[in-house]
Design an enzyme around this catalytic site. Structure first.
Site, mmCIF file in Angstrom:
data_model
loop_
_atom_site.group_PDB
_atom_site.id
_atom_site.type_symbol
_atom_site.label_atom_id
_atom_site.label_comp_id
_atom_site.label_asym_id
_atom_site.label_seq_id
_atom_site.Cartn_x
_atom_site.Cartn_y
_atom_site.Cartn_z
ATOM 1 N N ASN A 9 36.764 30.171 34.051
ATOM 2 C CA ASN A 9 37.229 31.562 33.618
ATOM 3 C C ASN A 9 38.153 31.932 34.717
ATOM 4 O O ASN A 9 37.451 32.324 35.619
ATOM 5 C CB ASN A 9 35.979 32.445 33.353
ATOM 6 C CG ASN A 9 36.534 33.956 33.036
ATOM 7 O OD1 ASN A 9 37.670 33.883 32.756
ATOM 8 N ND2 ASN A 9 35.796 34.827 32.944
ATOM 9 N N LYS A 11 40.038 34.482 34.765
ATOM 10 C CA LYS A 11 40.049 35.709 34.886
ATOM 11 C C LYS A 11 41.701 36.240 35.072
ATOM 12 O O LYS A 11 42.532 35.643 34.525
ATOM 13 C CB LYS A 11 39.322 36.470 35.919
ATOM 14 C CG LYS A 11 37.725 36.119 35.969
ATOM 15 C CD LYS A 11 36.906 36.787 36.523
ATOM 16 C CE LYS A 11 35.701 36.218 36.595
ATOM 17 N NZ LYS A 11 34.487 37.220 37.213
ATOM 18 N N SER A 214 28.431 33.520 39.733
ATOM 19 C CA SER A 214 28.044 32.832 41.199
ATOM 20 C C SER A 214 27.785 31.574 41.123
ATOM 21 O O SER A 214 27.044 31.008 42.099
ATOM 22 C CB SER A 214 27.336 33.693 42.107
ATOM 23 O OG SER A 214 27.932 35.143 42.224
HETATM 24 C C1 PEP Z 1 32.207 34.877 35.297
HETATM 25 O O1 PEP Z 1 33.021 35.949 35.431
HETATM 26 O O2 PEP Z 1 32.098 34.519 34.199
HETATM 27 C C2 PEP Z 1 31.751 34.506 36.321
HETATM 28 C C3 PEP Z 1 30.869 33.592 36.092
HETATM 29 O O3 PEP Z 1 32.313 34.743 37.634
HETATM 30 P P1 PEP Z 1 31.777 34.155 39.145
HETATM 31 O O4 PEP Z 1 31.286 32.528 38.796
HETATM 32 O O5 PEP Z 1 32.838 34.380 40.122
HETATM 33 O O6 PEP Z 1 30.367 34.801 39.432
#
Ligand code: PEP
Length: 257
Positions: A9, A11, A214
């Protein structure tokens, strides 16, 4: 047998041209295996350039990060299912916690989005997860199961065969503090048993449930080798080719074991 799925993702990161060069780098770095499906979910504006950079025979799929529930019309700034299909998307993320908390999406909206995805032959990835306060109040299961049942209301077993759920504790997203493997497994098992009760055991056994929050090269193997964790939704760590490749490699180890 559930095929492991790793979704990146992106974003709101990377312009269309940055995305194209990133994908070219990824294609020469990412270990590919028929046992692990990889999907990239760039911003809408980069879907076309990612699709072109992936080429026609790539084993990586294309996903969007959101969609509107209507097919077309006066919805300024929105993107519909037919538009995403036409750009080559096969997946769409629905109900991400950032959509819920920053943009006010409610379970009822998310349910309409799941239905719109299915109506347009897009595989919805329904995101669910509790906040820190909810976890500390002992409400994790109630919150997550509430989101699952609201998001999937009225769906048939055939519909569920093309749905993926991503369990993403809100407190773990972008914080560097992932859920422990035990915490993730407990929620995944609760989701699977809710599907078995609400639909049937076969449907529950076929449903892919990803973990997100994370995920890093350091914790990926511990999470992904669990039989109840069918893959990962990766945010920050998918923006660098090396870390995304290491996470994908960790997913491949699952099948070797
Ligand atoms: C997410 O936004 O779907 C996500 C898992 O972000 P991160 O891996 O940065 O925590």
């Amino acid at each position: 047998m559930r095929t492991t799925l790793i979704v990146g993702n992106w974003k709101m990161n990377k312009t269309a041209s940055e995305a194209a060069s990133f994908v070219r780098e990824l294609l020469s770095t990412l270990p590919m295996s028929p046992t692990v499906e990889v999907v990239l979910a760039p911003p809408f504006t980069a879907l076309e350039s990612v699709r072109t950079a992936l080429g026609p025979s790539s084993r990586m799929g294309l996903g969007a990060q959101n969609l509107h529930w209507e097919q077309q019309g006066a919805f300024t700034g929105e993107i519909s299912g037919p538009m995403l299909r036409n750009l080559g998307c096969t997946y769409v993320i629905v109900g991400h916690s950032e959509r819920r908390t920053l943009f006010g999406e409610r379970d009822a909206d998310i349910h309409k989005k799941v239905r719109a995805a299915l109506a347009n032959q897009l595989r919805p990835i329904l995101c669910v997860g509790e906040s820190l306060g909810e976890r500390e109040a002992g409400r994790t299961e109630a919150i997550v199961i509430g989101q699952v049942t609201a998001g999937l209301a009225d769906l048939t077993s055939q519909d569920l065969a093309i749905v993926t759920i991503a369990y993403e504790p809100v407190w773990a997203i972008g914080t560097g503090r992932a859920a422990t493997t035990e915490q993730a497994v407990a929620v995944h098992q609760a989701i699977r048993s809710c599907i078995a009760t609400g639909w049937n055991k076969k449907t529950a056994e076929g449903l892919r449930i990803l973990y997100g929050g994370s995920v890093t090269p350091q914790n990926a193997e511990s999470l992904l080798t669990e039989s109840d964790i069918d893959g990962a939704l990766v945010g920050g760590a998918c923006l660098k080719t090396e870390s995304f490749a290491t996470i994908t490699l960790a997913a491949q180890k699952k099948r070797i074991r």
